[in-house]
Design a protein around this motif. Sequence first.
Motif, PDB file in Angstrom:
ATOM      1  N   PRO A 243       0.498  -8.101  -0.758  1.00  0.00           N
ATOM      2  CA  PRO A 243       1.578  -8.190   0.065  1.00  0.00           C
ATOM      3  C   PRO A 243       2.138  -7.001   0.836  1.00  0.00           C
ATOM      4  N   VAL A 244       2.886  -7.286   1.658  1.00  0.00           N
ATOM      5  CA  VAL A 244       3.543  -5.983   2.506  1.00  0.00           C
ATOM      6  C   VAL A 244       4.890  -5.758   2.075  1.00  0.00           C
ATOM      7  N   THR A 245       5.431  -4.723   1.301  1.00  0.00           N
ATOM      8  CA  THR A 245       6.597  -4.545   1.247  1.00  0.00           C
ATOM      9  C   THR A 245       7.436  -4.322   2.378  1.00  0.00           C
ATOM     10  N   ASP A 246       8.788  -4.291   1.962  1.00  0.00           N
ATOM     11  CA  ASP A 246       9.762  -4.373   3.304  1.00  0.00           C
ATOM     12  C   ASP A 246       9.871  -2.977   3.946  1.00  0.00           C
ATOM     13  N   ASP A 247       9.711  -1.800   3.103  1.00  0.00           N
ATOM     14  CA  ASP A 247       9.973  -0.734   3.476  1.00  0.00           C
ATOM     15  C   ASP A 247       8.621  -0.035   3.854  1.00  0.00           C
ATOM     16  N   PRO A 248       7.932   0.446   5.170  1.00  0.00           N
ATOM     17  CA  PRO A 248       6.984   1.117   5.600  1.00  0.00           C
ATOM     18  C   PRO A 248       6.582   2.303   4.632  1.00  0.00           C
ATOM     19  N   ALA A 249       7.436   2.790   4.446  1.00  0.00           N
ATOM     20  CA  ALA A 249       7.401   4.194   3.510  1.00  0.00           C
ATOM     21  C   ALA A 249       6.847   3.948   2.054  1.00  0.00           C
ATOM     22  N   ASP A 250       7.470   2.848   1.632  1.00  0.00           N
ATOM     23  CA  ASP A 250       6.897   2.299   0.331  1.00  0.00           C
ATOM     24  C   ASP A 250       5.527   1.750   0.225  1.00  0.00           C
ATOM     25  N   MET A 251       5.283   1.087   1.511  1.00  0.00           N
ATOM     26  CA  MET A 251       3.753   0.475   1.683  1.00  0.00           C
ATOM     27  C   MET A 251       2.901   1.616   1.834  1.00  0.00           C
ATOM     28  N   ALA A 252       3.282   2.736   2.462  1.00  0.00           N
ATOM     29  CA  ALA A 252       2.229   3.879   2.244  1.00  0.00           C
ATOM     30  C   ALA A 252       1.934   4.509   0.952  1.00  0.00           C
ATOM     31  N   ARG A 253       3.069   4.364   0.166  1.00  0.00           N
ATOM     32  CA  ARG A 253       2.689   4.973  -1.136  1.00  0.00           C
ATOM     33  C   ARG A 253       2.089   3.828  -1.873  1.00  0.00           C
ATOM     34  N   VAL A 254       2.369   2.677  -2.020  1.00  0.00           N
ATOM     35  CA  VAL A 254       1.639   1.652  -2.651  1.00  0.00           C
ATOM     36  C   VAL A 254       0.235   1.893  -2.416  1.00  0.00           C
ATOM     37  N   MET A 255      -0.337   1.895  -1.157  1.00  0.00           N
ATOM     38  CA  MET A 255      -1.461   1.914  -1.012  1.00  0.00           C
ATOM     39  C   MET A 255      -2.487   3.065  -1.219  1.00  0.00           C
ATOM     40  N   GLU A 256      -1.618   4.139  -1.639  1.00  0.00           N
ATOM     41  CA  GLU A 256      -2.266   5.205  -2.231  1.00  0.00           C
ATOM     42  C   GLU A 256      -2.924   4.931  -3.528  1.00  0.00           C
ATOM     43  N   THR A 257      -2.717   3.738  -4.213  1.00  0.00           N
ATOM     44  CA  THR A 257      -3.089   3.473  -5.725  1.00  0.00           C
ATOM     45  C   THR A 257      -4.456   3.255  -5.772  1.00  0.00           C
ATOM     46  N   SER A 258      -5.307   2.914  -4.900  1.00  0.00           N
ATOM     47  CA  SER A 258      -6.730   2.702  -4.612  1.00  0.00           C
ATOM     48  C   SER A 258      -7.249   2.984  -3.590  1.00  0.00           C
ATOM     49  N   THR A 259      -8.572   3.361  -3.672  1.00  0.00           N
ATOM     50  CA  THR A 259      -9.585   3.595  -2.408  1.00  0.00           C
ATOM     51  C   THR A 259     -10.291   2.182  -1.987  1.00  0.00           C
ATOM     52  N   LEU A 260     -10.018   0.923  -2.471  1.00  0.00           N
ATOM     53  CA  LEU A 260     -10.700  -0.140  -2.413  1.00  0.00           C
ATOM     54  C   LEU A 260     -10.236  -0.584  -0.899  1.00  0.00           C
ATOM     55  N   PRO A 261     -11.261  -0.883  -0.038  1.00  0.00           N
ATOM     56  CA  PRO A 261     -10.731  -1.740   1.180  1.00  0.00           C
ATOM     57  C   PRO A 261      -9.585  -2.994   0.996  1.00  0.00           C
ATOM     58  N   ALA A 262      -8.680  -3.082   1.815  1.00  0.00           N
ATOM     59  CA  ALA A 262      -7.723  -4.043   1.834  1.00  0.00           C
ATOM     60  C   ALA A 262      -7.342  -4.837   2.706  1.00  0.00           C
ATOM     61  N   VAL A 263      -7.068  -6.031   2.552  1.00  0.00           N
ATOM     62  CA  VAL A 263      -6.234  -6.998   3.714  1.00  0.00           C
ATOM     63  C   VAL A 263      -4.775  -7.197   3.421  1.00  0.00           C
ATOM     64  N   LEU A 264      -3.997  -7.450   4.255  1.00  0.00           N
ATOM     65  CA  LEU A 264      -2.626  -7.530   4.095  1.00  0.00           C
ATOM     66  C   LEU A 264      -2.723  -9.076   4.059  1.00  0.00           C
ATOM     67  N   LEU A 265      -1.736  -9.629   3.143  1.00  0.00           N
ATOM     68  CA  LEU A 265      -1.312 -11.119   2.716  1.00  0.00           C
ATOM     69  C   LEU A 265      -0.297 -11.247   3.788  1.00  0.00           C
ATOM     70  N   GLY A 266      -0.470 -12.255   4.643  1.00  0.00           N
ATOM     71  CA  GLY A 266       0.714 -12.460   5.463  1.00  0.00           C
ATOM     72  C   GLY A 266       1.860 -13.407   5.203  1.00  0.00           C
ATOM     73  N   GLY A 267       1.741 -13.717   4.033  1.00  0.00           N
ATOM     74  CA  GLY A 267       2.947 -14.530   3.249  1.00  0.00           C
ATOM     75  C   GLY A 267       3.876 -15.464   4.207  1.00  0.00           C
ATOM     76  N   ASP A 268       5.166 -15.419   3.876  1.00  0.00           N
ATOM     77  CA  ASP A 268       5.711 -16.532   4.797  1.00  0.00           C
ATOM     78  C   ASP A 268       6.660 -15.394   5.725  1.00  0.00           C
ATOM     79  N   ALA A 269       6.253 -15.654   6.938  1.00  0.00           N
ATOM     80  CA  ALA A 269       7.278 -14.716   7.993  1.00  0.00           C
ATOM     81  C   ALA A 269       8.691 -15.099   8.371  1.00  0.00           C
TER      82      ALA A 269
END
Length: 294
Positions: free
Chosen positions: A217-243
């Motif tokens: 899932p995508v966090t509300d703050d883009p800066a948070d998302m950048a830090r979150v995705m540093e947790t793994s080197t695995l390729p990822a896709v974003l979950l669209g969720g409820d827009a």
Amino acid sequence: MDVSELTHVRARHPEAVTEAAARRARRPLLNAEGRLMIVAADHPARGALGVGDRGLAMANRADLLERLCLALSRPGVDGVLATADVLDDLLLLGALENKVVIGSMNRGGLQGAAFELDDRFTGHRPEDIERRGFDAGKVLLRVDYTDPGSVITLESTARAVDAMAARRLPVFVEPFICRRTPGGGLVDDLTAEAVTRSIAIASGLGGTSAYTWLKVPVTDDPADMARVMETSTLPAVLLGGDAGDAPGDRRAAHDRWRAALRLPTVRGLVAGRPLLYPADGDVAAAVDAAVGLL
């Protein structure tokens, strides 16, 4: 959509599904740009039929198939994620030619059930995905630290990761940290810390991560998302969720998706209800807008 014809084929020629899968034209997982745009429709098998305030929006199968066929026909849409019943219909309709097909594997955690977190593998097995010539599998992994059912799902997911890797098939793991509300409902924790923990847990499952992808899932703050995705080197896709239904909500969601799609480990987007059931009813426009973000 002629449901009677589909039912006629299913009743008289059930082998037609296997035949359609055998002759389906296949393609690589990623497109020429190394990206992936997938439409998701595995919600009904978990009893999750609602979209916004429309409690049974996804219950009309002919309507869902029409929306899926339209979405799959749009330029830039790479494929679909669904359960066997939906994929079998799409095979019979010829809608999966040269598309990425991802089989949904665990749907036993029915929405609202007391056993929701004991998410048994009641959908595609690894051998089913291989036999049908599909391209990948997907697993939903929700962890509540207070619910013993979560450990069963953790172990089952790890074994699914192993079985898919043995077949050299990618598996998309969709992890959440979640909790029960005082009323007994289940809510996902989408804070940056919780999403970070869920990624760390999902990345370590199984005897190898060589074929594991993350669906996050995508966090509300883009800066948070950048830090979150540093947790793994695995390729990822974003979950669209409820827009959300309001135009401002959709614009905000698109802004978050656009920012997250620039991160180095993010390879694409998997979205379902926001694309198939947009508030204005224009499926083609919703899909085209999402494709444009890639």
